[in-house]
Design a protein around this motif. Structure first.
Motif, PDB file in Angstrom:
ATOM      1  N   ASN A 163     -44.579  26.231  68.050  1.00  0.00           N
ATOM      2  CA  ASN A 163     -45.573  26.481  68.085  1.00  0.00           C
ATOM      3  C   ASN A 163     -46.414  26.669  67.106  1.00  0.00           C
ATOM      4  O   ASN A 163     -45.155  26.828  65.823  1.00  0.00           O
ATOM      5  CB  ASN A 163     -45.660  27.745  69.351  1.00  0.00           C
ATOM      6  N   HIS A 212     -36.570  27.429  72.176  1.00  0.00           N
ATOM      7  CA  HIS A 212     -37.531  26.014  71.494  1.00  0.00           C
ATOM      8  C   HIS A 212     -35.610  25.955  71.079  1.00  0.00           C
ATOM      9  O   HIS A 212     -35.340  25.163  70.870  1.00  0.00           O
ATOM     10  CB  HIS A 212     -37.983  26.729  70.627  1.00  0.00           C
ATOM     11  N   TYR A 269     -52.695  26.379  78.587  1.00  0.00           N
ATOM     12  CA  TYR A 269     -52.125  25.320  78.791  1.00  0.00           C
ATOM     13  C   TYR A 269     -51.437  24.284  80.130  1.00  0.00           C
ATOM     14  O   TYR A 269     -50.736  23.297  79.457  1.00  0.00           O
ATOM     15  CB  TYR A 269     -50.186  26.137  79.183  1.00  0.00           C
ATOM     16  N   GLN A 281     -40.307  29.009  82.642  1.00  0.00           N
ATOM     17  CA  GLN A 281     -41.304  27.993  83.052  1.00  0.00           C
ATOM     18  C   GLN A 281     -41.613  27.795  84.380  1.00  0.00           C
ATOM     19  O   GLN A 281     -42.486  26.559  84.099  1.00  0.00           O
ATOM     20  CB  GLN A 281     -41.424  27.578  81.883  1.00  0.00           C
TER      21      GLN A 281
HETATM   22  N1  ARG Z   1     -44.918  25.378  73.428  1.00  0.00           N
HETATM   23  C1  ARG Z   1     -43.998  25.767  74.551  1.00  0.00           C
HETATM   24  C2  ARG Z   1     -43.667  27.011  74.490  1.00  0.00           C
HETATM   25  O1  ARG Z   1     -43.342  26.968  73.159  1.00  0.00           O
HETATM   26  C3  ARG Z   1     -42.818  24.765  75.544  1.00  0.00           C
HETATM   27  C4  ARG Z   1     -43.465  23.547  75.561  1.00  0.00           C
HETATM   28  C5  ARG Z   1     -42.731  23.283  76.943  1.00  0.00           C
HETATM   29  N2  ARG Z   1     -43.304  21.279  77.053  1.00  0.00           N
HETATM   30  C6  ARG Z   1     -44.440  21.056  77.740  1.00  0.00           C
HETATM   31  N3  ARG Z   1     -45.169  20.231  77.936  1.00  0.00           N
HETATM   32  N4  ARG Z   1     -45.567  21.857  78.145  1.00  0.00           N
HETATM   33  O2  ARG Z   1     -43.208  26.953  75.084  1.00  0.00           O
END
Ligand code: ARG
Length: 586
Positions: free
Chosen positions: A122, A131, A322, A349
């Motif tokens: 991010n 990550h 998101y 997620q």
């Molecule tokens: N930026 C997100 C995080 O830190 C992860 C992104 C994953 N990819 C997606 N297409 N949502 O949790």
């Protein structure tokens, strides 16, 4: 073609010649390597259908398949398993014909375009272990899928459009209210120089996140700023671009150092302009409903065993979430001609992706034929069993973690008296590679979905199932070939194996195609990691038993060196598919 496919074809043909289903001919590696090299269990299944005794069918298959040039032994075991042992001539000939680029694996063609979404850091936030894992697994998968012949596009999917952006903007404003970016009347031009460094941002983000949590008035300000940013307020966009550039430059350096690369540095913001038309279309088709001012897509299905809440597309203030940008990103990926999208993201997620994917199919954003798949992974924990943190208790910075493993690797090299007399620069380079190998193998050798403990001591050890052990194995093979070359000895044609350890190594080398296919099928690099360890172990046994440089039979010696060279090529390939680089010496 792989050895197993070759054998399977032979057995399939034998079953067919008896009027039975050729699909019964599947040959696998033997469960009992002490009894046989391979086995075929088809006679048992055939017996049920044919109403005959399985051992009788097994005997008929053996009679039909029997080729004395190929099979040294074919026997029936237990209720009707066929045990298979190859002739040394056939095995030696297969190894002699093994191509050193693909090791018997046939590249797929026309299997469609695969997008791999991984990394996902991010803007302005330090990366966390999620990550890191995503980056290591995703990098390996992109290499594996490319090798397997897929047309692969990798995308980092930068987190750059959510509420954290609004939070940073108000934090910036409270620190530097004088800046032009905050003047509502201004429309630029704005300075080229970023007003904040990455260090500033990384300090500002947790500060404002805490304030937002504690004070609803701050949260409201951040919400408003996020909305205005998304709606295009020029000063906010210009400031955001600085945040983006500063983060991008730093993260790019970190990923370079890690040996991880992306084709696309797209982010949530990339698809901003697609959102409004997409929402219009969905609304027009009745795919979404208004709910207390918000727009939602129902995604629950009657056969769900747990509750899947609707996907929220816009908040009551019209701001995007998101899930909104993820849906628009799918829209974008459809336009790019993607057939399969793999999301290498933390298992926590899962629900988010379940909602987004269902919404994409339900609203027609993605055709039903498009494969959208979450490739989840477990957490990297610290010794306390909680998600890994630095000693100071903060989230890890990738750059610091890489330095940490490099320093530990350097200590290990010293203890093992390796690379001691090399120039400092080379030693540093070797330590960096050993450190990364420790980190990557320590991660990728675990089952993808398991949690594991980051154990620096174990990961950097030169003994056991570790990256350094494998690197050392590969480096030692290089040095054997160098020593041979110094004695004017080189690899020659492969001849049939004579020693048990030599035969075992040859059999090991034939396993690559199936291991690679399994890695693709399960999106799981641990299959390759495990295999690389098996190859090194088989090599070490061979090298201990067969004294290559002292061998008196020149043809045997040259064949052994050929085998050494093949083993090295395979090992380097396997490590490369895991994202691990082998130094020339240690
Ligand atoms: N930026 C997100 C995080 O830190 C992860 C992104 C994953 N990819 C997606 N297409 N949502 O949790």
């Amino acid at each position: 073609m792989s050895l197993l496919s070759n054998l399977t074809d032979r057995f399939g043909a034998a079953f067919a010649s008896l009027g039975l289903d050729p699909g019964l001919g599947t040959v696998t590696v033997s469960d009992r390597p002490d009894l046989a090299q391979f086995q075929c269990n088809g006679a048992l299944a055939a017996a049920r259908a044919a109403g005959r005794a399985p051992r009788d069918i097994a005997q008929d298959v053996i009679d039909a398949v029997g080729d004395p040039d190929v099979f040294a032994e074919l026997g029936i075991a237990g209720p009707g398993f066929i045990n298979i042992t190859l002739t040394d001539e056939f095995l030696g000939e297969r190894i002699g014909r093994l191509d050193p680029d693909r090791f018997g694996h046939l590249a797929r063609s026309n299997d469609g375009k695969v997008l791999i979404d991984f990394g996902g850091p991010n803007v302005a936030k330090a990366m966390h272990v999620g990550h890191l894992r995503s980056s290591l697994i995703g990098e390996s998968l992109q290499r594996v899928f490319r090798f397997a012949g897929y047309d692969v596009v990798s995308d980092i999917h930068f987190g750059d459009w959510g509420t954290q952006m609004g939070q940073l903007i108000i934090e910036a404003q409270s620190r530097r209210p004088d800046l032009l970016y905050f003047d509502p009347a201004s429309s630029g031009p704005y300075p080229d120089e970023p007003p904040f460094s990455l260090d500033d941002l990384q300090e500002m983000y947790p500060a404002v996140a805490a304030r937002t949590k504690a004070d609803p008035a701050v949260a409201e300000l951040a919400r408003q700023a996020t909305l205005e940013l998304q709606q295009g307020r020029p000063g906010y966009r210009a400031l955001w671009q600085h945040f983006w550039d500063v983060s991008h430059d730093a993260q790019r350096r970190d990923f370079d150092r890690l040996g991880v690369a992306f084709d696309l540095w797209h982010g949530e913001s990339t698809v901003h302009d697609r959102v409004a038309p997409m929402l219009e279309k969905i609304k027009a088709q009745g795919g979404a409903v208004e709910d207390a001012g918000a727009l939602i897509v129902e995604v629950a299905r009657p056969d769900d065993t747990k509750e899947i809440p609707p996907l929220l597309l816009t908040k009551s203030d019209g701001g995007y979430l998101y899930g909104t940008t993820d849906l628009a990103t799918i829209d974008d990926r459809v336009a790019m001609g993607i057939d399969t999208a793999l999301y290498v993201v933390d298992a926590r997620q899962s629900l988010h992706f379940e909602q987004v994917f269902r919404a994409a199919w339900a609203t027609g954003v993605a055709p039903e034929s498009m494969l959208l798949e979450h490739v989840p992974f477990g957490t990297m924990n610290g010794p306390d069993g909680k998600p890994f943190k630095t000693r100071e208790g903060g989230v890890l910075r990738l750059d610091d973690l890489i330095s940490l493993v490099r320093d530990a690797a350097l200590k290990r090299l010293e203890e093992a008296e390796l690379a001691t007399e090399y120039p400092d620069e080379e030693r540093a380079e070797i330590a960096a590679r050993v450190g990364l190998a420790a980190l990557k193998y320590g991660d990728l050798s675990n089952n993808r979905t398991s949690n594991y403990v980051f154990d620096l001591d174990r990961f950097t050890s030169f003994e056991g199932k570790t990256g350094p052990y494998l690197l050392y194995g590969a480096v030692r093979i290089k040095s054997i070939l160098r020593k041979a070359a110094d004695l004017d000895l080189g690899p020659g044609p492969i001849i049939p194996p004579a020693a048990d350890t030599e035969r075992a190594l040859m059999l090991e080398l034939t396993r690559f195609p199936e291991v690679l296919d399994r890695t693709v099928e399960f999106r799981a690099p641990n299959h390759l990691a495990e295999y690389a360890y098996d190859v090194v172990t088989a090599f070490n046994r061979f090298y201990e038993a067969c004294h290559i440089l002292r061998e008196e039979d020149a043809a045997r010696q040259a064949s052994w060196l050929g085998l050494v060279e093949l083993t090295l090529g395979l090992l380097v390939l396997l490590l490369d598919l895991l994202g691990i680089e082998v130094p020339d010496r240690m």
